[in-house]
Design a protein around this motif. Structure first.
Motif, short mmCIF file in Angstrom:
data_model
loop_
_atom_site.label_atom_id
_atom_site.label_comp_id
_atom_site.label_asym_id
_atom_site.label_seq_id
_atom_site.Cartn_x
_atom_site.Cartn_y
_atom_site.Cartn_z
N UNK A 16 -50.72 29.06 16.89
CA UNK A 16 -50.35 28.58 15.56
C UNK A 16 -50.62 27.08 15.45
N UNK A 17 -50.20 26.32 16.46
CA UNK A 17 -50.42 24.87 16.45
C UNK A 17 -51.90 24.54 16.42
N UNK A 18 -52.69 25.23 17.21
CA UNK A 18 -54.13 24.97 17.22
C UNK A 18 -54.74 25.24 15.85
N UNK A 19 -54.28 26.30 15.20
CA UNK A 19 -54.78 26.64 13.86
C UNK A 19 -54.39 25.56 12.86
N UNK A 20 -53.13 25.17 12.84
CA UNK A 20 -52.67 24.13 11.92
C UNK A 20 -53.42 22.83 12.19
N UNK A 21 -53.64 22.52 13.45
CA UNK A 21 -54.28 21.25 13.82
C UNK A 21 -55.79 21.24 13.63
N UNK A 22 -56.35 22.32 13.08
CA UNK A 22 -57.78 22.27 12.74
C UNK A 22 -58.02 21.29 11.61
N UNK A 23 -56.97 20.95 10.87
CA UNK A 23 -57.08 19.93 9.83
C UNK A 23 -56.42 18.67 10.36
N UNK A 24 -57.23 17.77 10.89
CA UNK A 24 -56.73 16.49 11.43
C UNK A 24 -56.68 15.51 10.27
N UNK A 25 -55.54 15.44 9.62
CA UNK A 25 -55.39 14.62 8.42
C UNK A 25 -55.59 13.14 8.72
N UNK A 26 -55.11 12.70 9.87
CA UNK A 26 -55.21 11.29 10.21
C UNK A 26 -56.67 10.86 10.41
N UNK A 27 -57.44 11.69 11.08
CA UNK A 27 -58.85 11.37 11.33
C UNK A 27 -59.75 11.79 10.17
N UNK A 28 -59.22 12.58 9.24
CA UNK A 28 -60.03 13.05 8.12
C UNK A 28 -61.06 14.08 8.52
N UNK A 29 -60.74 14.89 9.54
CA UNK A 29 -61.67 15.92 10.01
C UNK A 29 -61.03 17.30 9.85
N UNK A 30 -61.82 18.22 9.33
CA UNK A 30 -61.37 19.60 9.19
C UNK A 30 -62.33 20.48 9.98
N UNK A 31 -61.83 21.08 11.06
CA UNK A 31 -62.67 21.94 11.90
C UNK A 31 -63.03 23.24 11.19
N UNK A 32 -62.38 23.52 10.07
CA UNK A 32 -62.67 24.73 9.29
C UNK A 32 -63.29 24.36 7.95
N UNK A 145 -44.62 12.02 9.92
CA UNK A 145 -45.44 10.94 9.39
C UNK A 145 -46.39 11.52 8.34
N UNK A 146 -46.31 10.99 7.10
CA UNK A 146 -47.09 11.54 5.99
C UNK A 146 -48.58 11.63 6.26
N UNK A 147 -49.15 10.65 6.90
CA UNK A 147 -50.59 10.66 7.14
C UNK A 147 -51.02 11.52 8.31
N UNK A 148 -50.08 12.05 9.05
CA UNK A 148 -50.39 12.80 10.27
C UNK A 148 -50.19 14.30 10.07
N UNK A 149 -48.95 14.72 10.06
CA UNK A 149 -48.57 16.14 9.91
C UNK A 149 -49.11 17.04 11.02
N UNK A 150 -49.40 16.46 12.20
CA UNK A 150 -49.91 17.20 13.35
C UNK A 150 -48.84 18.17 13.84
#
Length: 187
Positions: A16-32, A145-150
């Motif tokens: 679940x964590x790996x799936x949620x973390x496919x959207x790296x909000x802080x780095x601005x990268x979405x693996x999906x 942290x609003x910009x993170x959400x990891x």
């Protein structure tokens, strides 16, 4: 805090964590970011059969599920519930036709009845449901942290973790609060 990839983190929660973390909000990268990227990510984890593909509609549903899960993880970190999150996950479970399957040792798990992309995402939804059932769900949180959400696993004894990293996100939040207190007119 433990990284979701830590072997001490229950397998379902790590997924679940790996799936949620496919959207790296802080780095601005979405693996999906594309349907092909979604299908590849699911195949790499054994959730989608070789040759399984995705389209734009499936990608939109999967990213909705991802963000609904993030919303539930924010609740675990103390945020108010998002009423839409449960409906999104209910719909994903329905599309995957999740059903209980019983093992010979008296164990039970949810598994999708079908195949394809909805079933692959359904396996992630089933992992979340399993963690909710076994009581480990509350330890998986989204960074406050609003910009993170990891997504991170809170291994603290009293489950009081709020940030994925005290040294980074926790420090930012504390510095921001201190700055605001020093401002003229601050209470």
């Amino acid at each position: 805090m433990r990284a979701a990839s830590d072997p001490a983190v229950p397998r379902g929660l790590a997924l679940v964590a790996a799936f949620v973390n496919t959207n790296d909000r802080e780095a601005g990268r979405d693996a999906l970011a594309t349907p092909a990227a979604l299908a590849a990510w699911l195949r790499e984890r054994g959730l989608l059969a070789a040759g399984g593909a995705a389209d734009a509609r499936a990608l939109a549903r999967a990213t909705d599920v991802r963000e609904a899960m993030r919303g539930l993880l924010l609740v675990n970190a103390g945020a108010p519930p998002d009423p839409r999150a449960a409906a999104v996950l209910d719909a994903a479970a329905e599309r995957a036709a999740l059903r209980p399957r019983f093992g010979p040792a008296g164990d039970a798990r949810l598994e999708p009845a079908g195949a394809g992309l909805d079933a692959a995402v359904g396996r992630i939804v089933a992992a979340a449901a399993g963690a909710m059932h076994d009581g480990t769900w509350g330890r998986l949180k989204a960074c406050a942290e609003d910009g993170c959400r990891w997504a991170f696993y809170d291994a603290s004894r009293n489950q009081s973790g709020r940030w994925c990293s005290m040294a980074v996100c926790g420090n930012r939040a504390k510095n921001r609060r201190a700055y605001l207190r020093r401002q003229p007119g601050a209470a």
